[in-house]
Design an enzyme around this catalytic site. Structure first.
Site, PDB file in Angstrom:
ATOM      1  N   GLU A   1       0.833  -1.222   0.000  1.00 26.75           N
ATOM      2  CA  GLU A   1       0.000   0.000   0.000  1.00 26.75           C
ATOM      3  C   GLU A   1       0.858   1.259   0.000  1.00 26.75           C
ATOM      4  O   GLU A   1       0.791   2.065   0.921  1.00 26.75           O
ATOM      5  CB  GLU A   1      -0.880   0.031   1.258  1.00 26.75           C
ATOM      6  CG  GLU A   1      -1.760  -1.169   1.474  1.00 26.75           C
ATOM      7  CD  GLU A   1      -2.381  -1.192   2.874  1.00 26.75           C
ATOM      8  OE1 GLU A   1      -1.969  -0.390   3.751  1.00 26.75           O
ATOM      9  OE2 GLU A   1      -3.267  -2.017   3.095  1.00 26.75           O
ATOM     10  N   PRO A   2       1.703   1.448  -0.983  1.00 25.59           N
ATOM     11  CA  PRO A   2       2.528   2.661  -0.978  1.00 25.59           C
ATOM     12  C   PRO A   2       1.718   3.902  -1.357  1.00 25.59           C
ATOM     13  O   PRO A   2       0.863   3.842  -2.244  1.00 25.59           O
ATOM     14  CB  PRO A   2       3.583   2.370  -2.052  1.00 25.59           C
ATOM     15  CG  PRO A   2       2.916   1.420  -2.985  1.00 25.59           C
ATOM     16  CD  PRO A   2       1.928   0.624  -2.183  1.00 25.59           C
ATOM     17  N   GLY A   3       1.963   4.992  -0.680  1.00 24.71           N
ATOM     18  CA  GLY A   3       1.326   6.258  -1.019  1.00 24.71           C
ATOM     19  C   GLY A   3       2.389   7.283  -1.375  1.00 24.71           C
ATOM     20  O   GLY A   3       2.530   7.725  -2.511  1.00 24.71           O
ATOM     21  N   ARG A  10       2.892  20.145   6.086  1.00 28.12           N
ATOM     22  CA  ARG A  10       3.916  19.222   6.574  1.00 28.12           C
ATOM     23  C   ARG A  10       5.043  19.892   7.379  1.00 28.12           C
ATOM     24  O   ARG A  10       5.427  19.372   8.420  1.00 28.12           O
ATOM     25  CB  ARG A  10       4.497  18.378   5.427  1.00 28.12           C
ATOM     26  CG  ARG A  10       3.422  17.554   4.680  1.00 28.12           C
ATOM     27  CD  ARG A  10       3.996  16.497   3.765  1.00 28.12           C
ATOM     28  NE  ARG A  10       4.628  15.451   4.551  1.00 28.12           N
ATOM     29  CZ  ARG A  10       5.915  15.352   4.751  1.00 28.12           C
ATOM     30  NH1 ARG A  10       6.746  16.200   4.198  1.00 28.12           N
ATOM     31  NH2 ARG A  10       6.386  14.378   5.494  1.00 28.12           N
ATOM     32  N   TYR A  49       5.101  18.383  11.045  1.00 27.03           N
ATOM     33  CA  TYR A  49       6.121  17.337  11.297  1.00 27.03           C
ATOM     34  C   TYR A  49       7.535  17.883  11.253  1.00 27.03           C
ATOM     35  O   TYR A  49       8.481  17.093  11.134  1.00 27.03           O
ATOM     36  CB  TYR A  49       6.029  16.235  10.238  1.00 27.03           C
ATOM     37  CG  TYR A  49       4.658  15.715   9.929  1.00 27.03           C
ATOM     38  CD1 TYR A  49       3.968  14.911  10.843  1.00 27.03           C
ATOM     39  CD2 TYR A  49       4.056  15.998   8.714  1.00 27.03           C
ATOM     40  CE1 TYR A  49       2.706  14.422  10.540  1.00 27.03           C
ATOM     41  CE2 TYR A  49       2.791  15.507   8.408  1.00 27.03           C
ATOM     42  CZ  TYR A  49       2.124  14.730   9.326  1.00 27.03           C
ATOM     43  OH  TYR A  49       0.887  14.246   9.025  1.00 27.03           O
ATOM     44  N   CYS A 108      -1.570  33.929  10.144  1.00 30.86           N
ATOM     45  CA  CYS A 108      -1.208  34.580  11.407  1.00 30.86           C
ATOM     46  C   CYS A 108      -0.790  33.578  12.468  1.00 30.86           C
ATOM     47  O   CYS A 108      -1.455  33.443  13.494  1.00 30.86           O
ATOM     48  CB  CYS A 108      -2.376  35.396  11.890  1.00 30.86           C
ATOM     49  SG  CYS A 108      -2.947  36.507  10.614  1.00 30.86           S
ATOM     50  N   TYR A 151       0.568  13.974   0.629  1.00 29.66           N
ATOM     51  CA  TYR A 151       0.180  14.624   1.884  1.00 29.66           C
ATOM     52  C   TYR A 151       0.321  16.145   1.780  1.00 29.66           C
ATOM     53  O   TYR A 151       0.646  16.817   2.747  1.00 29.66           O
ATOM     54  CB  TYR A 151       0.990  14.052   3.064  1.00 29.66           C
ATOM     55  CG  TYR A 151       0.905  12.538   3.138  1.00 29.66           C
ATOM     56  CD1 TYR A 151      -0.304  11.922   3.425  1.00 29.66           C
ATOM     57  CD2 TYR A 151       2.010  11.727   2.864  1.00 29.66           C
ATOM     58  CE1 TYR A 151      -0.409  10.530   3.446  1.00 29.66           C
ATOM     59  CE2 TYR A 151       1.909  10.342   2.891  1.00 29.66           C
ATOM     60  CZ  TYR A 151       0.699   9.758   3.184  1.00 29.66           C
ATOM     61  OH  TYR A 151       0.596   8.382   3.208  1.00 29.66           O
TER      62      TYR A 151
END
Ligand code: LLP
Length: 433
Positions: free
Chosen positions: A287-289, A326, A330, A358, A387
């Site tokens: 299941e690679p994304g 992202r 992260y 802001c 993502y």
């Protein structure tokens, strides 16, 4: 930017290269797309999407297999159609994703349904529309799948997601395979849970599922997890279960920087799967994304202002954390390049690259060396295909940004920018106002 020869052949290779001083998406100048659709926007390369799917498909050659693209990474209908036409199945985690897969023409028997909290309604929709299997995440969920299947007079094919308790050595927010994570059932309980599953008339056990995390940059955690799955396959078979399919999840990382990262190649990953699981004669699903979509997309943005701060300069750009979250979420690194190629020998200088939202968190990069840039110049965030658009929001009432797909010398808007009225008129006013 000259293509790094080491990476040129690795999975990070993409179709966003400079030509005659300008960044291209395949055969289309990025600036031309910007002129047509305005900024900011996402742009994807068909050739990169296809290439990355093929790398996985070829890596599993010789084994019965299906590459199920994890569409949570990027789920635009045009991307899904590109991949399903190349032969991909899909991994979905919600009713919305299931319906997106169906709308893109993916047959039910190529759709696997993952996700920690499938509702009865979602299960009903998938069983009615056709499904390859549910990847069961917990015992209560298993009971609900059984009940819905019985109610519909069907038998639901299932795997059970086991949590192998291995350290994926990735960012804490995207590690899923440790026992303290919310995912799957502890592998030590698997025999009991499989025995129970076998007693439920609405279920048919078809295999085992595992997924240990995302952006893995080493093979070792996969090896540990897959060895445990191999042992479990033999144990469960000895218990009388028909384990014929192994869903090995996604998670293979991509290089986010062009210079020094070289995560394992799909072919090496495929080799590892063959080594650890090949002797079992199971059908393999992965299941690679991220690896399929990540380096197949850019976010293109325009410099609004260059502001001199104390000891540093800020590039204030028209993309923001709501468009690409992202870095804020992260601390993720994205390479950022000027769309007009810097002239040879030009000295770069450090900028803090920030959006207009802001919040201090709306910072894409600190002290990033860039060629000198002015208001109006275009920049591109690399590795933004996965993502990126899917995690965007309208925070600060900034409309979702458009998506564009390039194919050779053609490009098409695959999701237009909504106008402000469209955004505002989604709200409805109660009678009393
Ligand atoms: N299968 C399951 C069950 C998953 O939970 C995921 C990702 C995948 C497959 C695909 O993993 P991939 O091949 O893309 O690594 N938003 C985060 C990543 C979250 C990943 C969630 N699950 C990010 O931007 O880094």
């Amino acid at each position: 930017m000259p293509q790094n020869p080491v990476l040129a052949n690795r999975q990070g290779m993409d179709h966003f290269l400079y030509r005659d001083g300008a960044l291209y998406a395949e055969d289309v100048p990025v600036a031309e797309i910007a002129a047509a659709v305005g900024t900011p926007f996402y742009v994807y390369s068909t050739a990169t999407l296809q290439r990355h799917f093929r790398l996985f498909d070829e890596a599993l050659e010789g084994m019965d297999h299906l590459v199920c693209y994890a569409m949570k990474a990027a789920s635009n209908q045009a991307i899904l159609k590109t991949l399903t036409q190349a032969g991909a199945g899909m991994d979905v985690v919600s009713q919305g994703e299931y319906l997106r897969a169906k709308a893109a023409g993916v047959p039910g028997d190529k759709i696997v349904f993952s996700g920690v909290g499938k509702t009865a309604e979602e299960i009903r929709v998938a069983l009615t529309g056709g499904i390859r299997q549910f990847n069961v995440e917990s015992e209560p969920e298993m009971e609900v799948i059984n009940a819905v299947a019985l109610e519909l007079g069907q038998v639901a094919p299932i795997t059970i997601r086991v949590n192998p308790d291995v350290d994926a050595k990735t960012h804490a927010k995207i590690a899923t395979g440790k026992s303290e994570n919310k995912f799957g059932i502890p592998i030590a309980r698997a025999r009991d849970v499989y025995a129970h599953a076998a007693s439920l008339k609405g279920l048919k056990v078809v295999g085992i599922d595992v997924h240990i995390g995302s952006q893995l940059t080493e093979l070792e955690p996969f090896r540990q997890a897959y060895q445990k799955v191999a042992e479990l396959t033999e144990t469960l078979r000895a218990d009388g279960h028909d384990i014929k399919r192994l869903d090995l999840g996604g998670g293979l990382g991509i290089p986010y920087t062009r210079s020094n990262e070289a995560p394992p190649l799909p072919v090496e990953y495929g080799q590892l799967i063959k080594e650890t699981l090949g002797h079992l004669g199971c059908e393999i699903e992965i299941e690679p994304g991220r690896l399929i979509a990540g380096n197949a997309g850019l976010m293109v943005s325009k410099v609004i202002y260059v502001k001199s701060g104390e000891g540093r300069d800020f590039l204030i750009v028209d993309g923001a954390m709501n468009d690409l979250i992202r870095p804020a979420m992260y601390e993720a690194h994205h390479d950022i390049v000027a769309v007009q190629e810097p002239e040879a020998g030009i000295e770069s200088r450090p900028y803090d690259i920030v959006g207009p939202v802001c919040e201090t968190g709306d910072t894409f990069a600190k002290e990033r060396n860039m060629p000198p840039l002015d208001a109006g110049d275009l920049i591109a965030f690399r590795s933004a295909g996965a993502y990126g658009a899917v995690m965007a929001s309208e925070y600060n009432s900034r409309p979702l940004i458009p998506e564009v797909l390039v194919h050779g010398d053609q490009f098409a808007v695959i999701r237009p920018r909504p106008d402000y009225d469209e955004m505002i008129n989604r709200d409805t006013i109660p009678e009393w106002l």
